[in-house]
Design an enzyme around this catalytic site. Sequence first.
Site, PDB file in Angstrom:
ATOM      1  N   LYS A 105       0.818  -1.256  -0.142  1.00  0.00           N
ATOM      2  CA  LYS A 105      -0.101  -0.153  -0.130  1.00  0.00           C
ATOM      3  C   LYS A 105       0.796   1.323  -0.010  1.00  0.00           C
ATOM      4  O   LYS A 105       0.662   2.288  -0.659  1.00  0.00           O
ATOM      5  CB  LYS A 105      -0.909   0.060   1.375  1.00  0.00           C
ATOM      6  CG  LYS A 105      -1.927  -0.985   1.481  1.00  0.00           C
ATOM      7  CD  LYS A 105      -2.728  -0.653   2.437  1.00  0.00           C
ATOM      8  CE  LYS A 105      -2.386  -0.658   3.815  1.00  0.00           C
ATOM      9  NZ  LYS A 105      -1.812  -1.852   4.388  1.00  0.00           N
ATOM     10  N   ARG A 119      -9.463   1.410   8.696  1.00  0.00           N
ATOM     11  CA  ARG A 119      -8.905  -0.034   9.181  1.00  0.00           C
ATOM     12  C   ARG A 119      -9.987  -0.554   9.921  1.00  0.00           C
ATOM     13  O   ARG A 119      -9.922  -2.115  10.182  1.00  0.00           O
ATOM     14  CB  ARG A 119      -7.484  -0.104   9.906  1.00  0.00           C
ATOM     15  CG  ARG A 119      -6.215  -0.327   9.271  1.00  0.00           C
ATOM     16  CD  ARG A 119      -5.072  -0.020  10.173  1.00  0.00           C
ATOM     17  NE  ARG A 119      -3.832  -0.816   9.749  1.00  0.00           N
ATOM     18  CZ  ARG A 119      -2.758  -0.418   9.343  1.00  0.00           C
ATOM     19  NH1 ARG A 119      -2.997   1.012   8.958  1.00  0.00           N
ATOM     20  NH2 ARG A 119      -1.777  -0.911   8.787  1.00  0.00           N
ATOM     21  N   ARG A 138      11.708  -6.460   5.179  1.00  0.00           N
ATOM     22  CA  ARG A 138      11.289  -5.134   4.914  1.00  0.00           C
ATOM     23  C   ARG A 138      12.333  -4.150   5.718  1.00  0.00           C
ATOM     24  O   ARG A 138      12.657  -4.399   6.830  1.00  0.00           O
ATOM     25  CB  ARG A 138       9.957  -4.783   5.288  1.00  0.00           C
ATOM     26  CG  ARG A 138       9.508  -3.299   4.818  1.00  0.00           C
ATOM     27  CD  ARG A 138       8.252  -3.182   4.732  1.00  0.00           C
ATOM     28  NE  ARG A 138       7.515  -3.016   5.920  1.00  0.00           N
ATOM     29  CZ  ARG A 138       6.305  -2.732   5.930  1.00  0.00           C
ATOM     30  NH1 ARG A 138       5.601  -2.536   4.796  1.00  0.00           N
ATOM     31  NH2 ARG A 138       5.545  -2.754   6.930  1.00  0.00           N
ATOM     32  N   ARG A 167      11.383  -1.934  10.838  1.00  0.00           N
ATOM     33  CA  ARG A 167      10.663  -1.412  11.716  1.00  0.00           C
ATOM     34  C   ARG A 167      10.157  -2.205  12.883  1.00  0.00           C
ATOM     35  O   ARG A 167      10.240  -3.363  12.592  1.00  0.00           O
ATOM     36  CB  ARG A 167       9.251  -1.498  10.761  1.00  0.00           C
ATOM     37  CG  ARG A 167       8.770  -0.063  10.553  1.00  0.00           C
ATOM     38  CD  ARG A 167       7.555   0.101   9.390  1.00  0.00           C
ATOM     39  NE  ARG A 167       6.233  -0.209  10.136  1.00  0.00           N
ATOM     40  CZ  ARG A 167       5.303  -0.277   9.250  1.00  0.00           C
ATOM     41  NH1 ARG A 167       5.403   0.454   8.184  1.00  0.00           N
ATOM     42  NH2 ARG A 167       4.450  -0.575   9.922  1.00  0.00           N
ATOM     43  N   ARG A 218      -0.533  -8.621  13.386  1.00  0.00           N
ATOM     44  CA  ARG A 218      -0.895  -7.663  12.743  1.00  0.00           C
ATOM     45  C   ARG A 218      -1.721  -8.349  11.376  1.00  0.00           C
ATOM     46  O   ARG A 218      -2.682  -7.744  11.161  1.00  0.00           O
ATOM     47  CB  ARG A 218       0.152  -6.867  12.039  1.00  0.00           C
ATOM     48  CG  ARG A 218       0.926  -5.938  12.929  1.00  0.00           C
ATOM     49  CD  ARG A 218       2.048  -5.231  12.467  1.00  0.00           C
ATOM     50  NE  ARG A 218       2.038  -4.484  11.259  1.00  0.00           N
ATOM     51  CZ  ARG A 218       3.230  -4.238  10.356  1.00  0.00           C
ATOM     52  NH1 ARG A 218       4.227  -4.769  10.558  1.00  0.00           N
ATOM     53  NH2 ARG A 218       2.916  -3.589   9.334  1.00  0.00           N
TER      54      ARG A 218
HETATM   55  P1  AMP Z   1       1.157   1.083   8.927  1.00  0.00           P
HETATM   56  O1  AMP Z   1       2.313   1.933   8.634  1.00  0.00           O
HETATM   57  O2  AMP Z   1      -0.066   1.598   7.878  1.00  0.00           O
HETATM   58  O3  AMP Z   1       1.227  -0.415   8.608  1.00  0.00           O
HETATM   59  O4  AMP Z   1       0.563   1.154  10.399  1.00  0.00           O
HETATM   60  C1  AMP Z   1       1.541   0.996  11.401  1.00  0.00           C
HETATM   61  C2  AMP Z   1       0.854   0.729  12.658  1.00  0.00           C
HETATM   62  O5  AMP Z   1       0.101   2.049  12.929  1.00  0.00           O
HETATM   63  C3  AMP Z   1      -0.359  -0.422  12.560  1.00  0.00           C
HETATM   64  O6  AMP Z   1       0.131  -1.805  12.653  1.00  0.00           O
HETATM   65  C4  AMP Z   1      -1.415   0.260  13.748  1.00  0.00           C
HETATM   66  O7  AMP Z   1      -0.748  -0.340  14.873  1.00  0.00           O
HETATM   67  C5  AMP Z   1      -1.111   1.697  13.781  1.00  0.00           C
HETATM   68  N1  AMP Z   1      -2.114   2.290  12.584  1.00  0.00           N
HETATM   69  C6  AMP Z   1      -1.959   2.874  11.475  1.00  0.00           C
HETATM   70  N2  AMP Z   1      -3.060   3.174  10.868  1.00  0.00           N
HETATM   71  C7  AMP Z   1      -4.193   3.003  11.755  1.00  0.00           C
HETATM   72  C8  AMP Z   1      -5.305   3.094  11.736  1.00  0.00           C
HETATM   73  N3  AMP Z   1      -6.042   3.442  10.722  1.00  0.00           N
HETATM   74  N4  AMP Z   1      -6.185   2.536  12.706  1.00  0.00           N
HETATM   75  C9  AMP Z   1      -5.438   1.945  13.847  1.00  0.00           C
HETATM   76  N5  AMP Z   1      -4.194   1.767  13.972  1.00  0.00           N
HETATM   77  C10 AMP Z   1      -3.418   2.240  13.063  1.00  0.00           C
END
Ligand code: AMP
Length: 207
Positions: free
Chosen positions: A14, A89, A123, A153, A164
Amino acid sequence: MKNIVLLGAPGAGKGTQAALIANEYNIPHISTGAILRKHIKEGTELGVQAKTFIDQGMLVPDSVVIDIVADRLGQGDAKNGYILDGFPRTIAQAEALDKVATIDLVLDINVPFDAIIERLGGRLVCSCGATSHIQWVDSDKRCPKCGEVMYVRDDDKPETVSARLEVYTKQTAPLVEYYGKKGNLVSVDVSASDTVEEVFEIVKKVL
Ligand code: AMP
């Protein structure tokens, strides 16, 4: 340009595709994950709270991310379209978004879970926002874009990745049906061997 949501499991690509779309169509790339990581880096109160959830592979509470997105969508550069990456999400987040925005297109990037586990396992990310994989960079792990040393990360550790993916299946995957019913969903099936460029070609056709 339009208001676009990118759906997909963690590691589906994404962020990479959102960055390409934002660049191609000159619209802001709004990533809740990136905004939360910035808060963590800066040590804000919100960042300290969010970190406990993120490190466990759990979702940050809906109210927190909904406020972040409502605020971001109100900024001037979001007036002519945007791409949302990692939001919504949950169904509650999607319903909140419906109250403040009209989403023209929801693009679901569908990648088999075994490919995702392999990708997230290697990654590497960079503070400049670039993403790569251990197999694509030299042993010094320098970012191909800016030359900084890339890192793994915290939430890409194997035990967090499985949490996740479980969270995705339970809380985020139902959004495919949610948007499917609304009629603005397009799913793109990606295989493990598809390159970033190949996926972007498909994405551009959809857009
Ligand atoms: P990402 O970079 O999109 O993979 O987000 C990393 C982490 O941030 C996720 O695993 C969640 O813990 C948190 N996070 C990001 N976006 C959201 C969202 N829309 N709702 C809840 N937690 C989020």
